[in-house]
Design an enzyme around this catalytic site. Structure first.
Site, PDB file in Angstrom:
ATOM      1  N   HIS A  12     -17.035 -37.381  24.030  1.00  0.00           N
ATOM      2  CA  HIS A  12     -16.261 -37.109  25.184  1.00  0.00           C
ATOM      3  C   HIS A  12     -16.161 -38.469  26.132  1.00  0.00           C
ATOM      4  CE1 HIS A  12     -20.249 -35.508  27.086  1.00  0.00           C
ATOM      5  NE2 HIS A  12     -20.016 -36.737  27.406  1.00  0.00           N
ATOM      6  N   HIS A  59     -21.419 -34.508  34.400  1.00  0.00           N
ATOM      7  CA  HIS A  59     -22.159 -35.847  34.647  1.00  0.00           C
ATOM      8  C   HIS A  59     -22.310 -35.943  36.343  1.00  0.00           C
ATOM      9  CE1 HIS A  59     -20.337 -36.124  30.841  1.00  0.00           C
ATOM     10  NE2 HIS A  59     -21.281 -36.959  30.134  1.00  0.00           N
ATOM     11  N   HIS A 193     -25.715 -42.539  21.495  1.00  0.00           N
ATOM     12  CA  HIS A 193     -25.356 -43.560  22.347  1.00  0.00           C
ATOM     13  C   HIS A 193     -26.575 -43.560  23.441  1.00  0.00           C
ATOM     14  CE1 HIS A 193     -23.573 -40.063  24.433  1.00  0.00           C
ATOM     15  NE2 HIS A 193     -23.080 -40.595  25.255  1.00  0.00           N
ATOM     16  N   GLU A 240     -27.241 -35.176  24.440  1.00  0.00           N
ATOM     17  CA  GLU A 240     -26.001 -34.559  24.604  1.00  0.00           C
ATOM     18  C   GLU A 240     -25.600 -33.722  23.297  1.00  0.00           C
ATOM     19  OE1 GLU A 240     -23.249 -37.083  27.738  1.00  0.00           O
ATOM     20  OE2 GLU A 240     -22.655 -37.216  25.374  1.00  0.00           O
TER      21      GLU A 240
HETATM   22  C1  DHB Z   1     -20.005 -43.114  27.908  1.00  0.00           C
HETATM   23  C2  DHB Z   1     -20.170 -41.854  27.022  1.00  0.00           C
HETATM   24  C3  DHB Z   1     -20.529 -40.903  27.672  1.00  0.00           C
HETATM   25  O1  DHB Z   1     -20.827 -39.768  26.787  1.00  0.00           O
HETATM   26  C4  DHB Z   1     -20.411 -40.628  28.931  1.00  0.00           C
HETATM   27  O2  DHB Z   1     -20.731 -39.336  29.356  1.00  0.00           O
HETATM   28  C5  DHB Z   1     -20.101 -41.954  29.782  1.00  0.00           C
HETATM   29  C6  DHB Z   1     -19.821 -43.226  29.273  1.00  0.00           C
HETATM   30  C7  DHB Z   1     -19.417 -44.299  27.086  1.00  0.00           C
HETATM   31  O3  DHB Z   1     -19.872 -44.516  25.977  1.00  0.00           O
HETATM   32  O4  DHB Z   1     -19.171 -45.456  27.734  1.00  0.00           O
HETATM   33 FE    FE Z   2     -21.641 -38.019  28.387  1.00  0.00          FE
END
Ligand code: DHB
Ligand code: FE
Length: 280
Positions: A12, A59, A193, A240
């Site tokens: 997302h 978030h 990530h 996540e």
């Molecule tokens: C990014 C990814 C995320 O899941 C998020 O909530 C905020 C930023 C990103 O890759 O920048």
């Molecule tokens: Fe996220």
């Protein structure tokens, strides 16, 4: 009776929402990312559900460290788009299905899952970006959406197994709803990530590919992965991925993979996307 016909998983990444909003999806950077959603956009147009139960994480847009439910369900008639710092995304209001949402809240709570009832809930990129990826930029979203929010931002998050079992409970609730509704369940977030700290930018494609294989074919083995392993192998925000288990539990034992896409990077994230047919 209501039926669960399919499932979608997708990252997302907020920058993907911004690329859609600014008309930049055909740029050199973004075109290969959005190409992975072309098949899915056609598929959903031909297989439009009445309701999407959309599992996502907030978030710190609606909730904060003051109030942080482990699981929450949106029972309101509609959900406003949250202002995440640059104003709300220019996307339509998200209409819910209050009656089905209240039914799911009742059934899951009586099934001993203590889900928080939200009669007001502003939804952020965790929910609106997946809608944009599948539906593009419509005047109004073509489906009703029941948000299911999961705490993945602050320890202690729920376990993947707990999410999987909640998915099964949501399935029982939907199948006992006395109206002929076509329902899909979406699990969002991931894949590997890390947005912060010394390992910011961390990606682990080997972990992600294995996760994509096993969430489809062998969720029972995959659900054993614990918080530390997510942190180590998938980065601090890779946790996540536990939200995908709610989707997988809700789809029943047998699923068929219709579409799979993986791309690195989009912003700081490894993008993973599945479309699954529910076979039972
Ligand atoms: C990014 C990814 C995320 O899941 C998020 O909530 C905020 C930023 C990103 O890759 O920048
Ligand atoms: Fe996220």
């Amino acid at each position: 009776m209501a039926r669960i016909t399919g499932g979608v998983t997708t990252s997302h990444v907020p920058a993907m929402g911004a690329a859609i909003d600014r008309g930049e999806t055909k740029s050199d950077y973004w075109a290969p990312v959005f190409a992975g959603y072309e098949w899915s956009k056609k598929w959903i147009a031909e297989n439009l559900p009445d309701v999407v139960i959309l599992v996502y994480n907030d978030h710190a847009s609606n909730f904060s460290l003051e109030v942080l439910p482990t699981f929450a369900i949106g029972c309101a008639e509609y959900f406003e788009v949250a202002d995440e710092g640059f104003g709300p995304r220019p996307v339509p209001l998200v209409y819910g299905h209050a009656d089905l949402a209240c039914h799911i809240a009742e059934k899951t709570i009586l099934d001993e899952f203590d889900i928080t009832i939200c009669n007001k809930l502003d939804v952020d990129h965790g929910l609106t970006v997946p809608l944009s990826l599948l539906f593009g930029q419509p005047e109004a979203w073509p489906v009703r959406v029941i948000p299911v929010a999961v705490n993945v931002v602050e320890y202690p998050q729920p376990t993947a197994n707990r999410c999987y079992e909640l998915g099964k409970s949501i399935r029982r609730a939907v199948l006992s709803y006395n109206e002929d509704l076509n329902v899909q369940v979406w699990g969002t977030g991931g894949m590997s990530h890390q947005l912060q700290g010394a390992r910011a930018g961390f990606i682990n494609s080997a972990f992600d590919h294995d996760f994509l294989d096993r969430i489809v074919a062998d969720p029972e083995s995959l659900k054993q992965i614990g918080h530390l392993e997510y942190l180590r192998e998938a980065g601090s925000e890779g946790i996540e991925l536990i939200m995908w288990f709610i989707m997988r539990g809700a789809l029943g034992e047998n699923v068929h993979q219709l579409h799979r896409f993986y791309h690195v990077p989009a912003s700081n994230t490894a993008v993973g996307h599945l479309v699954l047919d529910a076979l039972n």
